[in-house]
Motif scaffolding. Structure first.
Motif, PDB file in Angstrom:
ATOM      1  N   ASP A   1       7.305  -2.969   0.552  1.00 39.34           N
ATOM      2  CA  ASP A   1       8.225  -4.137  -0.269  1.00 39.34           C
ATOM      3  C   ASP A   1       7.800  -3.716  -1.346  1.00 39.34           C
ATOM      4  O   ASP A   1       8.744  -3.115  -2.338  1.00 39.34           O
ATOM      5  CB  ASP A   1       9.127  -4.590   0.657  1.00 39.34           C
ATOM      6  N   GLU A   2       6.705  -4.202  -1.566  1.00 39.14           N
ATOM      7  CA  GLU A   2       6.124  -4.936  -2.925  1.00 39.14           C
ATOM      8  C   GLU A   2       6.806  -3.104  -3.722  1.00 39.14           C
ATOM      9  O   GLU A   2       6.590  -3.165  -4.750  1.00 39.14           O
ATOM     10  CB  GLU A   2       4.473  -5.516  -3.113  1.00 39.14           C
ATOM     11  N   ASP A   3       5.690  -2.005  -3.432  1.00 44.76           N
ATOM     12  CA  ASP A   3       5.691  -0.693  -4.043  1.00 44.76           C
ATOM     13  C   ASP A   3       7.589  -0.232  -4.379  1.00 44.76           C
ATOM     14  O   ASP A   3       7.218   0.101  -5.204  1.00 44.76           O
ATOM     15  CB  ASP A   3       5.176   0.310  -3.049  1.00 44.76           C
ATOM     16  N   TRP A   4       8.144  -0.642  -3.035  1.00 41.86           N
ATOM     17  CA  TRP A   4       9.207   0.197  -3.427  1.00 41.86           C
ATOM     18  C   TRP A   4      10.053  -1.026  -4.620  1.00 41.86           C
ATOM     19  O   TRP A   4      11.103  -0.164  -5.433  1.00 41.86           O
ATOM     20  CB  TRP A   4      10.417  -0.575  -2.194  1.00 41.86           C
ATOM     21  N   LYS A   5      10.452  -2.033  -4.475  1.00 42.45           N
ATOM     22  CA  LYS A   5      10.122  -2.476  -5.883  1.00 42.45           C
ATOM     23  C   LYS A   5      10.078  -2.283  -7.264  1.00 42.45           C
ATOM     24  O   LYS A   5      10.621  -2.562  -8.346  1.00 42.45           O
ATOM     25  CB  LYS A   5      10.121  -4.494  -5.136  1.00 42.45           C
ATOM     26  N   PHE A   6       8.167  -2.160  -6.719  1.00 39.74           N
ATOM     27  CA  PHE A   6       8.087  -1.521  -8.566  1.00 39.74           C
ATOM     28  C   PHE A   6       8.831  -0.456  -8.725  1.00 39.74           C
ATOM     29  O   PHE A   6       9.208   0.086  -9.530  1.00 39.74           O
ATOM     30  CB  PHE A   6       6.629  -0.920  -8.902  1.00 39.74           C
TER      31      PHE A   6
END
Length: 117
Positions: A44-49
């Motif tokens: 999810d952090e990758d998507w946020k980035f």
């Protein structure tokens, strides 16, 4: 530093630079082969980035009404780009940002080292 998050993310090699072209239009340069959905979007952090990076770039391309009317320039370095960089599901999610959220008008798109696909 407002861009520190990019340097620490999986996108650090994707976003190369931004600025203005010789006609004064907002310009964004990227390295398309550096974005491999299956490697770049694991958490999810990758998507946020990714969403933040795309949003920040869309804002940089549309800072004023004059800039929106004049359009922008996209320079994509495509060396190494292939089928591994294409994912229709990811594209449909990202399209909501650049199609529905920002009035981006591409006036010029430069492709460097285009692939055969």
């Amino acid at each position: 530093d407002a861009t520190a998050w990019v340097r620490s993310s999986s996108l650090k090699d994707f976003f190369l630079t931004s600025g203005r072209d010789e006609e004064g239009r907002p310009m964004m340069c990227n390295k398309m082969a550096a974005f491999v959905p299956k490697d770049s979007l694991k958490t999810d952090e990758d998507w946020k980035f990714v969403m933040r990076g795309l949003s920040d770039n869309m804002r940089a391309l549309t800072p004023t009404l004059r800039d929106v009317r004049n359009g922008c320039c996209l320079v994509s370095w495509m060396k190494g780009f292939g089928w591994r960089n294409i994912n229709p599901s990811v594209e449909s999610k990202l399209a909501t940002i650049y199609q529905d959220s920002y009035p981006v008008k591409m006036k010029r798109m430069v492709v460097i080292d285009p692939p055969l696909i």
